[in-house]
Enzyme design. Structure first.
Site, PDB file in Angstrom:
ATOM      1  N   ASP A  56       0.809  -1.214   0.000  1.00 16.46           N
ATOM      2  CA  ASP A  56       0.000   0.000   0.000  1.00 16.46           C
ATOM      3  C   ASP A  56       0.847   1.271   0.000  1.00 16.46           C
ATOM      4  OD1 ASP A  56       0.901  -0.524   2.625  1.00 16.46           O
ATOM      5  OD2 ASP A  56      -1.074  -1.087   3.331  1.00 16.46           O
TER       6      ASP A  56
ATOM      7  N   HIS B 146      -7.368  -4.711  10.072  1.00 14.55           N
ATOM      8  CA  HIS B 146      -7.066  -4.544   8.647  1.00 14.55           C
ATOM      9  C   HIS B 146      -5.792  -5.291   8.255  1.00 14.55           C
ATOM     10  CE1 HIS B 146      -4.733  -0.633   9.752  1.00 14.55           C
ATOM     11  NE2 HIS B 146      -3.831  -1.528   9.415  1.00 14.55           N
TER      12      HIS B 146
ATOM     13  N   ASP C 242      -7.496  -2.709  14.259  1.00  7.68           N
ATOM     14  CA  ASP C 242      -8.895  -2.876  13.839  1.00  7.68           C
ATOM     15  C   ASP C 242      -9.075  -4.068  12.900  1.00  7.68           C
ATOM     16  OD1 ASP C 242      -7.777  -1.976  11.466  1.00  7.68           O
ATOM     17  OD2 ASP C 242      -9.037  -0.187  11.302  1.00  7.68           O
TER      18      ASP C 242
ATOM     19  N   GLU D 135      -9.580  -1.685   5.337  1.00 11.21           N
ATOM     20  CA  GLU D 135     -10.215  -1.385   6.609  1.00 11.21           C
ATOM     21  C   GLU D 135     -11.514  -2.188   6.741  1.00 11.21           C
ATOM     22  OE1 GLU D 135      -8.559   0.060   8.728  1.00 11.21           O
ATOM     23  OE2 GLU D 135      -7.696   1.992   8.143  1.00 11.21           O
TER      24      GLU D 135
END
Ligand code: F6R
Length: 240
Positions: A65, A136, A134, A141
């Protein structure tokens, strides 16, 4: 998935580095899937020693990313991080190491371009993954489709807070990113997910043992036939 519990991030780094060296010995033009963030640093550290003296001139790599709209020369762009932590210390050929292009001018087709480049390389042999608090992976996400491909996503408030440590303030953390999709990641031939510390325990348990759900994108790894999870005791503490 196979879960390996190790004593320390250093031990994890040594283990995964050995796996990567064996891959490069079998396949000198191996395609590595590179993660950024803190988690993979012990792997890159161990590779410095383990790859010393080997010919790595044909090794290829694809980062997961990049931030959208960040100057590639900014020290915290993932292009800079990959150059500093991986390409330079390991002596890789920068021409063979790809990072998604987060430039706003070309963002419309950047995802498609990146998918094409991965395809042309014959796919990723070994994908290194961290996991967000979280859940991811990459910057997929919560809410990301398991079929998603490389595309632009909005970072959650949680992720921007988690990554603020790399910037002067949270206001400097970009709002958007371009990330390989879950579908892209699942096509790598071997997934190696690392996680260290209590803060990751919940996400690791959800990814490894929880229901398959877009609300915890890391759970997508359960669909992969060859996934290895390397964790320390703290990150493993919520596993059954
Ligand atoms: C980084 C990436 C992210 C990180 C995750 C964990 O390329 O794709 O999924 O792996 O945010 O970050 P750290 O390792 O800094 O805790």
């Amino acid at each position: 998935a196979e879960v390996v519990i190790v004593e320390s991030p250093e031990a994890a780094g040594a283990l995964v580095a050995t796996e990567i060296v064996e891959l490069i010995d079998r396949r000198p033009d191996a395609v590595l899937g590179l993660a950024t963030g803190s988690t993979p640093l012990p792997v890159y550290q161990a590779l410095r020693a383990q790859l010393a003296g080997r010919d790595v001139s044909r090794v290829r790599g694809f980062a997961l990313d990049e931030y959208v709209g960040i100057d590639p020369a900014h020290p915290e762009s993932y292009r800079s991080v990959i150059t500093r932590e991986v390409v330079e210390p390991l002596g890789l050929d920068p021409q063979r190491i790809h990072v998604p292009n987060g430039a706003e001018a070309t963002i419309q087709h950047a995802g498609e371009d990146y998918e094409a480049a991965i395809q042309e390389a014959g796919g990723v042999d070994l994908q290194i993954l961290g996991i967000g608090t979280d859940g991811h992976i990459g910057f997929n996400e919560p809410g990301s489709s398991f079929a998603s491909r490389t595309r632009v996503k909005t970072l959650t408030e949680q992720t921007r807070e988690d990554n603020a440590r790399f910037f002067d303030s949270i206001d400097d953390v970009p709002m958007h990113c371009i990330t390989q999709g879950l579908g892209t990641i699942l096509q790598a031939r071997h997934l190696v997910l690392l996680a260290f510390g209590e803060g990751k325990a919940e996400a690791v348990a959800g990814a490894v043992e929880g229901p398959l759900t877009a609300l915890l994108p890391g759970s997508a790894i359960q669909l992969h036939p060859h996934a290895t999870i390397v964790v320390d005791e703290a990150a493993a503490s919520r596993l059954q």
